[in-house]
Design a protein around this motif. Structure first.
Motif, mmCIF file in Angstrom:
data_model
loop_
_atom_site.group_PDB
_atom_site.id
_atom_site.type_symbol
_atom_site.label_atom_id
_atom_site.label_comp_id
_atom_site.label_asym_id
_atom_site.label_seq_id
_atom_site.Cartn_x
_atom_site.Cartn_y
_atom_site.Cartn_z
ATOM 1 N N VAL A 132 0.823 -1.212 0.000
ATOM 2 C CA VAL A 132 0.000 0.000 0.000
ATOM 3 C C VAL A 132 0.859 1.264 0.000
ATOM 4 O O VAL A 132 0.347 2.355 0.237
ATOM 5 N N ARG A 133 2.167 1.138 -0.254
ATOM 6 C CA ARG A 133 2.997 2.338 -0.320
ATOM 7 C C ARG A 133 2.387 3.314 -1.326
ATOM 8 O O ARG A 133 1.907 2.921 -2.384
ATOM 9 N N LEU A 134 2.430 4.583 -0.978
ATOM 10 C CA LEU A 134 1.738 5.592 -1.773
ATOM 11 C C LEU A 134 2.199 5.592 -3.226
ATOM 12 O O LEU A 134 1.379 5.670 -4.151
ATOM 13 N N ALA A 135 3.501 5.489 -3.456
ATOM 14 C CA ALA A 135 4.017 5.501 -4.826
ATOM 15 C C ALA A 135 3.530 4.285 -5.614
ATOM 16 O O ALA A 135 3.237 4.387 -6.814
ATOM 17 N N LEU A 136 3.413 3.137 -4.943
ATOM 18 C CA LEU A 136 2.947 1.930 -5.618
ATOM 19 C C LEU A 136 1.467 2.054 -5.973
ATOM 20 O O LEU A 136 1.052 1.713 -7.089
ATOM 21 N N VAL A 137 0.663 2.538 -5.040
ATOM 22 C CA VAL A 137 -0.769 2.705 -5.322
ATOM 23 C C VAL A 137 -0.964 3.704 -6.456
ATOM 24 O O VAL A 137 -1.818 3.520 -7.328
ATOM 25 N N ALA A 138 -0.156 4.769 -6.471
ATOM 26 C CA ALA A 138 -0.229 5.750 -7.558
ATOM 27 C C ALA A 138 0.127 5.096 -8.889
ATOM 28 O O ALA A 138 -0.522 5.349 -9.916
ATOM 29 N N ALA A 139 1.161 4.257 -8.892
ATOM 30 C CA ALA A 139 1.567 3.582 -10.122
ATOM 31 C C ALA A 139 0.489 2.608 -10.593
ATOM 32 O O ALA A 139 0.243 2.475 -11.801
ATOM 33 N N MET A 140 -0.168 1.917 -9.660
ATOM 34 C CA MET A 140 -1.211 0.967 -10.037
ATOM 35 C C MET A 140 -2.397 1.659 -10.703
ATOM 36 O O MET A 140 -3.132 1.042 -11.475
ATOM 37 N N GLN A 141 -2.585 2.957 -10.388
ATOM 38 C CA GLN A 141 -3.681 3.689 -11.019
ATOM 39 C C GLN A 141 -3.478 3.824 -12.525
ATOM 40 O O GLN A 141 -4.419 4.111 -13.263
ATOM 41 N N LEU A 142 -2.241 3.631 -12.988
ATOM 42 C CA LEU A 142 -1.948 3.732 -14.416
ATOM 43 C C LEU A 142 -2.412 2.495 -15.182
ATOM 44 O O LEU A 142 -2.547 2.529 -16.408
ATOM 45 N N LEU A 143 -2.651 1.406 -14.481
ATOM 46 C CA LEU A 143 -3.039 0.154 -15.128
ATOM 47 C C LEU A 143 -4.521 0.155 -15.469
ATOM 48 O O LEU A 143 -5.340 0.708 -14.727
ATOM 49 N N PRO A 144 -4.905 -0.485 -16.581
ATOM 50 C CA PRO A 144 -6.326 -0.712 -16.828
ATOM 51 C C PRO A 144 -6.938 -1.456 -15.642
ATOM 52 O O PRO A 144 -6.258 -2.245 -14.970
ATOM 53 N N ALA A 145 -8.204 -1.223 -15.386
ATOM 54 C CA ALA A 145 -8.837 -1.725 -14.162
ATOM 55 C C ALA A 145 -8.698 -3.237 -13.999
ATOM 56 O O ALA A 145 -8.388 -3.727 -12.914
ATOM 57 N N ARG A 146 -8.920 -4.007 -15.058
ATOM 58 C CA ARG A 146 -8.849 -5.456 -14.923
ATOM 59 C C ARG A 146 -7.415 -5.932 -14.710
ATOM 60 O O ARG A 146 -7.182 -6.881 -13.966
ATOM 61 N N GLN A 147 -6.449 -5.281 -15.339
ATOM 62 C CA GLN A 147 -5.057 -5.621 -15.061
ATOM 63 C C GLN A 147 -4.709 -5.304 -13.606
ATOM 64 O O GLN A 147 -3.993 -6.058 -12.947
ATOM 65 N N ARG A 148 -5.202 -4.191 -13.115
ATOM 66 C CA ARG A 148 -4.975 -3.807 -11.717
ATOM 67 C C ARG A 148 -5.547 -4.880 -10.799
ATOM 68 O O ARG A 148 -4.907 -5.285 -9.823
ATOM 69 N N ALA A 149 -6.757 -5.345 -11.120
ATOM 70 C CA ALA A 149 -7.399 -6.370 -10.292
ATOM 71 C C ALA A 149 -6.589 -7.658 -10.292
ATOM 72 O O ALA A 149 -6.361 -8.265 -9.236
ATOM 73 N N VAL A 150 -6.144 -8.082 -11.468
ATOM 74 C CA VAL A 150 -5.355 -9.316 -11.570
ATOM 75 C C VAL A 150 -4.055 -9.184 -10.781
ATOM 76 O O VAL A 150 -3.659 -10.090 -10.037
ATOM 77 N N LEU A 151 -3.384 -8.047 -10.920
ATOM 78 C CA LEU A 151 -2.118 -7.832 -10.210
ATOM 79 C C LEU A 151 -2.315 -7.916 -8.702
ATOM 80 O O LEU A 151 -1.541 -8.584 -7.996
ATOM 81 N N GLN A 180 1.101 -10.665 -16.696
ATOM 82 C CA GLN A 180 2.384 -10.370 -17.331
ATOM 83 C C GLN A 180 2.421 -8.923 -17.810
ATOM 84 O O GLN A 180 3.419 -8.214 -17.606
ATOM 85 N N ARG A 181 1.334 -8.458 -18.438
ATOM 86 C CA ARG A 181 1.291 -7.076 -18.924
ATOM 87 C C ARG A 181 1.298 -6.088 -17.763
ATOM 88 O O ARG A 181 1.955 -5.043 -17.822
ATOM 89 N N ALA A 182 0.577 -6.414 -16.697
ATOM 90 C CA ALA A 182 0.509 -5.519 -15.540
ATOM 91 C C ALA A 182 1.864 -5.395 -14.863
ATOM 92 O O ALA A 182 2.294 -4.298 -14.489
ATOM 93 N N ARG A 183 2.560 -6.502 -14.697
ATOM 94 C CA ARG A 183 3.889 -6.469 -14.072
ATOM 95 C C ARG A 183 4.850 -5.629 -14.891
ATOM 96 O O ARG A 183 5.636 -4.842 -14.348
ATOM 97 N N ALA A 184 4.813 -5.794 -16.215
ATOM 98 C CA ALA A 184 5.717 -5.038 -17.083
ATOM 99 C C ALA A 184 5.420 -3.541 -17.001
ATOM 100 O O ALA A 184 6.337 -2.712 -16.906
ATOM 101 N N ALA A 185 4.138 -3.181 -17.034
ATOM 102 C CA ALA A 185 3.755 -1.768 -16.977
ATOM 103 C C ALA A 185 4.129 -1.162 -15.630
ATOM 104 O O ALA A 185 4.592 -0.019 -15.548
ATOM 105 N N LEU A 186 3.922 -1.922 -14.559
ATOM 106 C CA LEU A 186 4.228 -1.414 -13.226
ATOM 107 C C LEU A 186 5.725 -1.230 -13.036
ATOM 108 O O LEU A 186 6.174 -0.244 -12.437
ATOM 109 N N ALA A 187 6.516 -2.158 -13.556
ATOM 110 C CA ALA A 187 7.968 -2.050 -13.439
ATOM 111 C C ALA A 187 8.482 -0.815 -14.157
ATOM 112 O O ALA A 187 9.428 -0.161 -13.714
ATOM 113 N N GLN A 188 7.844 -0.477 -15.270
ATOM 114 C CA GLN A 188 8.255 0.700 -16.025
ATOM 115 C C GLN A 188 7.820 1.983 -15.323
ATOM 116 O O GLN A 188 8.549 2.979 -15.311
ATOM 117 N N ALA A 189 6.628 1.951 -14.711
ATOM 118 C CA ALA A 189 6.103 3.156 -14.065
ATOM 119 C C ALA A 189 6.746 3.415 -12.712
ATOM 120 O O ALA A 189 6.975 4.562 -12.334
#
Length: 327
Positions: A132-151, A180-189
């Motif tokens: 729940v770190r603030l930066a992580l939650v902010a980064a997760m907001q960049l993901l499409p909703a279903r990818q966010r849910a899966v992650l 896989q797509r969510a992890r890649a996007a999150l690592a970049q963000a």
């Protein structure tokens, strides 16, 4: 519904309420919406209690299915909740106008009271805190909703791919692909920063204490020595933000020049991170709540300070509007 659950629905579901709020917060980025959706989840579960089959899923899995789908419905057509640093370039003007933008649905902090301090396993506590770190939650907001849910369901809550597929009415292959797509996007963000330290770390406590002393003394020179070279200061609902020791310090100097000294800081915690409620004296010398500052402390110093000035955030943290003498 199983007899043990049906006999007392409230007692059966009560142990999950806190974690459902945290789950909805990771999805939505708002404490108030998370509270509402967790309540909606329990209401939906109560209405569907006669259809629950314990042979198909545990009560916890069933509740997470309801909560996740409620969040996905809530997120349809909605803009993500950002922090100022996610909207544009940093400012280099310490005298830039401070104009709040209340049209933006800003990301909110999460009071640490929602996190399980009773975790016996230190690793489990660290995992929940880090998720729940603030930066992580902010980064997760960049993901499409279903990818966010899966992650969240797979990597944070550790449901199996088959369980997540059942929760989202999709295939295991689709879940694995989305993960896989969510992890890649999150690592970049937001690449994982292994130098971020826990609030209970002695060095963190000492850094925060020194920050408090410097802030209360309006000592900008000392304050900036506690920052990393690329420290970030952002202030929702103001879109303005600063990056780097120099601009951070110049803006804080402006704050003290405008508001004066005599501030007092009260320690609290948010998103598994140290936080401070800042009280500023008014013309009569009464210390009034001004902001909530959420700090990210690394081995190199304070890397980020997100300063919230929102009555809804203050209410979520149950902060007193006035600091009584002696506190």
């Amino acid at each position: 519904m199983a007899a043990a659950v049906g006999s007392d629905f409230d007692a059966a579901t009560a142990p999950f309420r806190r974690e459902l709020v945290v789950h909805c917060y990771r999805m939505l980025g708002s404490v108030h919406e998370a509270e509402d959706l967790a309540q909606e989840t329990l209401l939906r579960a109560w209405r569907a209690r006669d259809r629950y089959d314990e042979r198909r899923a545990s009560l916890r899995t069933w509740l997470y299915r309801i909560a996740t789908n409620a969040c996905l419905t809530e997120l349809e057509g909605r803009a993500r909740r950002p922090l100022p640093s996610g909207l544009g370039a940093a400012s280099q003007d310490p005298d830039a106008p401070i104009v709040p933008d209340f049209e933006v649905p800003w990301l909110q902090p999460l009071p640490d009271t929602y996190l399980r301090r009773d975790q016996v396993d230190p690793a489990a506590w660290a995992s929940e805190r880090d998720s729940v770190r603030l930066a992580l939650v902010a980064a997760m907001q960049l993901l499409p909703a279903r990818q966010r849910a899966v992650l969240v369901l797979r990597d944070v809550l550790e449901f199996s791919a088959a369980e997540v597929a059942a929760q989202l009415d999709t295939s295991t292959a689709a879940v694995n692909s989305a993960l896989q797509r969510a992890r890649a996007a999150l690592a970049q963000a937001a690449p994982r920063d292994t130098t971020v330290r826990a609030p209970e770390d002695r060095a963190v406590r000492e850094t925060v204490e020194r920050y408090v002393r410097a802030f209360e003394a309006a000592d900008v020179d000392t304050l900036v020595t506690l920052l990393t070279d690329d420290a970030v200061l952002e202030m929702p609902p103001v879109p303005l933000w600063y990056a780097g020791r120099l601009d951070y310090g110049r803006f804080i100097a402006r704050v003290f020049a405008t508001r004066g000294g005599g501030w007092r800081m009260v320690a609290t915690a948010a998103n598994g991170q140290p936080a401070l409620a800042a009280y500023c004296p008014d013309e009569a010398g009464v210390l009034r709540l001004h902001t909530l500052q959420v700090l990210t402390v690394t081995a190199q110093g304070i890397a980020s300070n997100v300063v919230f000035q929102d009555a809804r955030v203050f209410a979520a943290f149950e902060l007193s509007p006035v600091l009584e003498p002696g506190h």
